[in-house]
Write a protein that holds these residues in place. Structure first.
Motif, PDB file in Angstrom:
ATOM      1  N   THR A  72      -0.597  36.873   7.509  1.00  0.00           N
ATOM      2  CA  THR A  72       0.167  35.639   7.677  1.00  0.00           C
ATOM      3  C   THR A  72       0.889  35.600   9.020  1.00  0.00           C
ATOM      4  O   THR A  72       0.970  34.541   9.662  1.00  0.00           O
ATOM      5  N   ALA A  73       1.393  36.750   9.467  1.00  0.00           N
ATOM      6  CA  ALA A  73       2.046  36.788  10.778  1.00  0.00           C
ATOM      7  C   ALA A  73       1.014  36.641  11.887  1.00  0.00           C
ATOM      8  O   ALA A  73       1.254  35.947  12.887  1.00  0.00           O
ATOM      9  N   PHE A  80       4.000  31.589  18.458  1.00  0.00           N
ATOM     10  CA  PHE A  80       5.138  32.312  19.034  1.00  0.00           C
ATOM     11  C   PHE A  80       4.821  32.919  20.405  1.00  0.00           C
ATOM     12  O   PHE A  80       5.686  33.523  21.033  1.00  0.00           O
ATOM     13  N   GLY A  81       3.567  32.761  20.852  1.00  0.00           N
ATOM     14  CA  GLY A  81       3.197  33.275  22.162  1.00  0.00           C
ATOM     15  C   GLY A  81       3.223  34.786  22.257  1.00  0.00           C
ATOM     16  O   GLY A  81       3.634  35.349  23.279  1.00  0.00           O
ATOM     17  N   VAL A  82       2.796  35.474  21.188  1.00  0.00           N
ATOM     18  CA  VAL A  82       2.804  36.936  21.159  1.00  0.00           C
ATOM     19  C   VAL A  82       1.406  37.461  20.864  1.00  0.00           C
ATOM     20  O   VAL A  82       0.502  36.706  20.502  1.00  0.00           O
ATOM     21  N   ARG A  83       1.253  38.777  20.994  1.00  0.00           N
ATOM     22  CA  ARG A  83      -0.065  39.393  20.858  1.00  0.00           C
ATOM     23  C   ARG A  83      -0.227  40.247  19.604  1.00  0.00           C
ATOM     24  O   ARG A  83      -1.340  40.674  19.300  1.00  0.00           O
ATOM     25  N   ALA A  91      10.334  37.903  16.172  1.00  0.00           N
ATOM     26  CA  ALA A  91      10.856  36.653  16.743  1.00  0.00           C
ATOM     27  C   ALA A  91      11.538  35.802  15.681  1.00  0.00           C
ATOM     28  O   ALA A  91      12.606  35.218  15.922  1.00  0.00           O
ATOM     29  N   MET A  92      10.946  35.734  14.498  1.00  0.00           N
ATOM     30  CA  MET A  92      11.524  34.934  13.426  1.00  0.00           C
ATOM     31  C   MET A  92      12.846  35.524  12.961  1.00  0.00           C
ATOM     32  O   MET A  92      13.825  34.795  12.729  1.00  0.00           O
ATOM     33  N   ARG A  93      12.891  36.832  12.845  1.00  0.00           N
ATOM     34  CA  ARG A  93      14.116  37.505  12.434  1.00  0.00           C
ATOM     35  C   ARG A  93      15.198  37.376  13.496  1.00  0.00           C
ATOM     36  O   ARG A  93      16.379  37.154  13.186  1.00  0.00           O
ATOM     37  N   THR A  94      14.845  37.506  14.773  1.00  0.00           N
ATOM     38  CA  THR A  94      15.829  37.413  15.853  1.00  0.00           C
ATOM     39  C   THR A  94      16.499  36.046  15.868  1.00  0.00           C
ATOM     40  O   THR A  94      17.715  35.929  16.077  1.00  0.00           O
ATOM     41  N   ARG A  95      15.721  34.999  15.623  1.00  0.00           N
ATOM     42  CA  ARG A  95      16.278  33.652  15.576  1.00  0.00           C
ATOM     43  C   ARG A  95      17.350  33.550  14.495  1.00  0.00           C
ATOM     44  O   ARG A  95      18.421  32.965  14.718  1.00  0.00           O
ATOM     45  N   ARG A  96      17.088  34.139  13.349  1.00  0.00           N
ATOM     46  CA  ARG A  96      18.062  34.099  12.261  1.00  0.00           C
ATOM     47  C   ARG A  96      19.280  34.976  12.553  1.00  0.00           C
ATOM     48  O   ARG A  96      20.407  34.590  12.242  1.00  0.00           O
TER      49      ARG A  96
END
Length: 248
Positions: A72-73, A80-83, A91-96
């Motif tokens: 899913t990730a 998210f522009g990641v590899r 990234a999702m956790r950092t936003r929170r």
């Protein structure tokens, strides 16, 4: 009493001065459940506790695998522009977590009064004080500001200052150099196994002040002599004085 050769106290931040580890766990839980709604918050928090004390990147890597988030990730990497899939979770956790760090009241509610009292006691007794954290510099600043502790340290070192995270002793040794002290002159106050291992590898005295997330990891006594493991905050100052005497 003979004066201890300890001249400085080195404090961890997350899980030591404040229970921000719990807040981090909940931010991972929210992100993971967005990727896999069938996951429960408790399952994510339990998985987080297995890796507590690790860097943000290592935590995201381990949780992505442990919680089965690769597929899913991976489907959202372009978004998210990641590899790598773990970078999506990160990234999702950092936003929170940024939202958490903006809530001073929430951060203050997570204070560990016993360890903060020890910090003030140490400064009052003339010991040097330092902070040694695997959080990033901007995160440290926001937490210390919320706790009114920004001016309480002679030296602050973050994950941004080193190439190898705890349990490698690099960050502890860096702090000792910045304090212009020998490692054996430093007493480390930690809550997690990686932090304790780092202090031991640095040849520093260490006390583990455990939390609900880390207590079980110290129960068998294999990592650190049980005498230097504090489970009841009421005993902290007694253990500290005994530790200082032990290295006199």
């Amino acid at each position: 009493m003979t004066r201890s050769r300890i001249r400085a106290f080195i404090f961890d931040l997350d899980g030591t001065l404040a229970e921000t580890e719990r807040l981090k766990a909940l931010s991972y839980a929210a992100a993971a459940r967005e990727l896999r709604p069938d996951l429960t918050e408790n399952r994510v928090v339990d998985a987080f506790s297995e890796f507590v004390g690790q860097t943000r990147d290592d935590m995201a890597r381990n949780l992505t695998v442990r919680l089965g988030l690769e597929e899913t990730a991976g489907a959202r990497m372009t978004e998210f522009g990641v590899r790598e899939p773990w970078q999506v979770l990160s990234a999702m956790r950092t936003r929170r977590y940024r939202e958490v760090l903006a809530d001073r009241g929430l951060l203050r509610a997570q204070r560990y009064p016993h360890n903060i009292a020890l910090l003030h006691w140490a400064r009052g007794e003339g010991y040097r004080t330092a902070l040694c954290s695997m959080s990033h510099r901007d995160e440290i600043r926001k937490v210390l500001d919320a706790l009114d502790l920004a001016g309480c340290f002679d030296v602050i070192a973050s994950v941004d200052d080193v190439s190898r995270p705890k349990p490698d002793p690099e960050i502890d040794l860096l702090v000792a150099r910045r304090l212009d002290l020998a490692p054996a002159e430093c007493l480390v106050i930690e809550d997690s196994p990686p932090g304790v291992r780092a202090a031991i590898a640095a040849n520093m005295a260490v006390i583990a002040v455990t939390t609900p997330l880390t207590r079980e990891k110290f129960r068998d006594g294999a990592l650190l002599d049980r005498h230097w493991v504090v489970g009841d905050p009421a005993t902290l100052m007694t253990v500290v004085r005994e530790r200082l005497e032990a290295v006199a």
